[in-house]
Design an enzyme around this catalytic site. Structure first.
Site, short mmCIF file in Angstrom:
data_model
loop_
_atom_site.label_atom_id
_atom_site.label_comp_id
_atom_site.label_asym_id
_atom_site.label_seq_id
_atom_site.Cartn_x
_atom_site.Cartn_y
_atom_site.Cartn_z
N SER A 187 0.79 -1.23 0.00
CA SER A 187 0.00 0.00 0.00
C SER A 187 0.82 1.28 0.00
O SER A 187 0.40 2.27 -0.56
CB SER A 187 -0.94 0.00 1.21
OG SER A 187 -0.20 -0.04 2.41
N HIS A 215 -5.08 -3.38 -2.56
CA HIS A 215 -4.77 -2.42 -3.64
C HIS A 215 -4.71 -3.06 -5.02
O HIS A 215 -4.55 -2.36 -6.01
CB HIS A 215 -3.47 -1.68 -3.33
CG HIS A 215 -3.60 -0.80 -2.14
ND1 HIS A 215 -4.03 0.51 -2.21
CD2 HIS A 215 -3.42 -1.06 -0.82
CE1 HIS A 215 -4.09 1.02 -1.00
NE2 HIS A 215 -3.71 0.09 -0.13
N LYS A 246 -11.41 0.69 -2.22
CA LYS A 246 -10.35 1.30 -3.03
C LYS A 246 -10.78 1.30 -4.51
O LYS A 246 -11.69 2.04 -4.86
CB LYS A 246 -9.03 0.61 -2.74
CG LYS A 246 -8.52 1.15 -1.39
CD LYS A 246 -7.69 0.26 -0.57
CE LYS A 246 -7.43 0.93 0.78
NZ LYS A 246 -6.90 0.03 1.78
C1 LIG Z 1 -6.82 0.01 3.23
C2 LIG Z 1 -6.22 -1.29 3.63
C3 LIG Z 1 -6.85 -2.12 4.56
C4 LIG Z 1 -8.03 -1.67 5.35
O1 LIG Z 1 -9.16 -1.54 4.57
P1 LIG Z 1 -10.33 -0.56 5.01
O2 LIG Z 1 -11.50 -1.03 4.24
O3 LIG Z 1 -9.89 0.81 4.62
O4 LIG Z 1 -10.52 -0.69 6.48
C5 LIG Z 1 -6.31 -3.36 4.79
N1 LIG Z 1 -5.19 -3.77 4.17
C6 LIG Z 1 -4.54 -2.98 3.29
C7 LIG Z 1 -3.30 -3.47 2.64
C8 LIG Z 1 -5.03 -1.71 3.00
O5 LIG Z 1 -4.37 -0.92 2.16
#
Ligand SMILES: *Cc1c(COP(=O)(O)O)cnc(C)c1O
Length: 387
Positions: A187, A215, A246
């Site tokens: 990320s 991602h 995302k």
């Molecule tokens: C954003 C993210 C999460 C958490 O997801 P949310 O839906 O925002 O709580 C978990 N793992 C990774 C690698 C992330 O980038």
């Protein structure tokens, strides 16, 4: 009361002194390349809305239609009386999208990692994580009470050494499980894990593997399922995780895998059991996103994102961390310097926040650029000039 606040103010001052204080920035516009910050219009290069779906009419319509039919709140956890058609349909759509036997949606990605890892391992098991995994995985690993081992980022030798050690532990006590957890597309660094090699190692040592595709979902692989699909590893990863907030433009997290896995999580994942089901509107928009990603329009959006990435990476100063990675970190180092650069960019009309400890290590502060299908070529060119 007075001394409580004094203590908090003292701690906040420390954060200020270390350039680690965070403040909320009010974004008075939807997730769109043109963002409104402090009354000014700026170009946003920091959203995870990689395909521009967060404002897509099809997602909005799906949400509104779900609200009209089922209201705004789910009323209870799914195990009590909150398991609405939108949730079941999304679970099924996710399994179909991922090509797995089953899938289960959670309210957030954070809750997905927390509930799943703590359900799968505990003392005296062993959980092995990449050094750069997301905080949700770190927190879950700690909460699980399994023995925690961290391998150097994407370092297969280090992972192998830890697996050898865990093997020796296992022969002694007989029974403990070993769970390896990594991200596929990282990320904050935008690079990718050597998943083929990790799968080979976990098979050799009889460990389990969980891959967080937060991602990569919607962006990698022929069917845009993620990197596990792109590397043809779908049948060999025990636990596939992803998020819906995302590239998919909605909110939530999911686990995809066997029916036994999701049946088990419904019984044991505490963040699933003891939390109100996601609003039906959110589940409906996530399902609409899955349909959209797989449509001709979805393919076109991905092509546009890749065009933007190719354009940007053609500059000398910028290289993609991995092919097709929409995350490009510009490592600055010092926290103060990163803040200054971010402020200068904002002055110039670009929203690129400084990413600092504890999101990344101390002294590894950075500007994290992210690209979207919604950016125009002209907007990418303007970023290239200012960088
Ligand atoms: C954003 C993210 C999460 C958490 O997801 P949310 O839906 O925002 O709580 C978990 N793992 C990774 C690698 C992330 O980038």
């Amino acid at each position: 009361m007075g001394s409580f606040e004094e203590e908090l103010l003292r701690r906040l001052k420390l954060l200020d002194e270390e350039n680690l204080r965070r403040r909320l920035r009010r974004l008075a516009s939807p997730q769109h390349p043109r963002a409104c910050v402090d009354g000014r219009s700026v170009l946003n290069f920091s959203s995870n809305d990689y395909l521009g779906l967060a404002t897509h009419p099809a997602l909005k319509e799906a949400a509104m239609s779900a609200i009209r039919e089922f209201g705004t709140g789910s009323g209870a956890s799914r195990l009590v009386c909150g398991s609405l058609p939108a949730h079941h349909e999304l679970d099924e759509a996710l399994a179909d999208f991922k090509g797995t036997e089953s899938a289960l949606v959670f309210s957030t990605g954070y809750a997905t990692a927390l509930g799943t890892i703590t359900a799968l391992v505990s003392s005296p098991d062993i959980v092995v994580i990449d050094q750069l995994v997301h905080a949700s995985i770190v927190d879950a690993a700690r909460l699980s009470r399994a023995k925690l081992r961290v391998f150097a980022h994407n370092d297969l030798d280090d992972l192998e050494a830890i697996l050898k050690w865990s093997d020796s532990q296992r022969s002694k006590t007989n029974g403990p499980k070993v769970l390896i957890v990594t991200e596929s597309l990282f990320s904050m660094d935008g690079d990718i894990a050597p998943l083929r090699e990790i799968v080979a190692l976990k098979e050799r040592f009889g460990a389990w593997l969980m891959v967080d595709e937060a991602h990569a979902t919607g962006l990698f692989g022929q069917a845009q399922r993620g990197l596990v699909e792109e590397l043809d590893l779908s049948g060999r990863v025990e636990v596939q995780m992803g998020t819906l907030g995302k590239a998919l433009g909605a909110a939530g997290g999911y686990i995809a895998g066997s029916r036994a896995l999701t049946d088990y999580l419904v019984n044991k994942a505490r963040s699933f059991i003891f939390s109100t089901a996601p609003p039906p509107s959110v589940a409906a928009s996530a399902k609409a996103a899955l349909e959209l990603v797989r449509s001709t329009e979805g393919k076109e959006l991905l092509t546009r994102l890749r065009r933007n990435l190719a354009l940007f990476s053609a500059t000398k100063s910028a290289r993609l961390a991995a092919e097709h990675s929409p995350i490009i970190p510009l490592i600055v180092g010092g926290e103060e310097a990163a803040l200054q650069k971010s402020r200068a960019l904002l002055e110039a009309g670009f929203l690129v926040p400084a990413i600092r400890f504890p999101t990344v290590a101390r002294g590894k502060a950075r500007l994290r650029l992210t690209f979207s299908a919604a950016h125009t070529e002209e907007e990418v060119r303007r970023l290239m000039e200012v960088i």
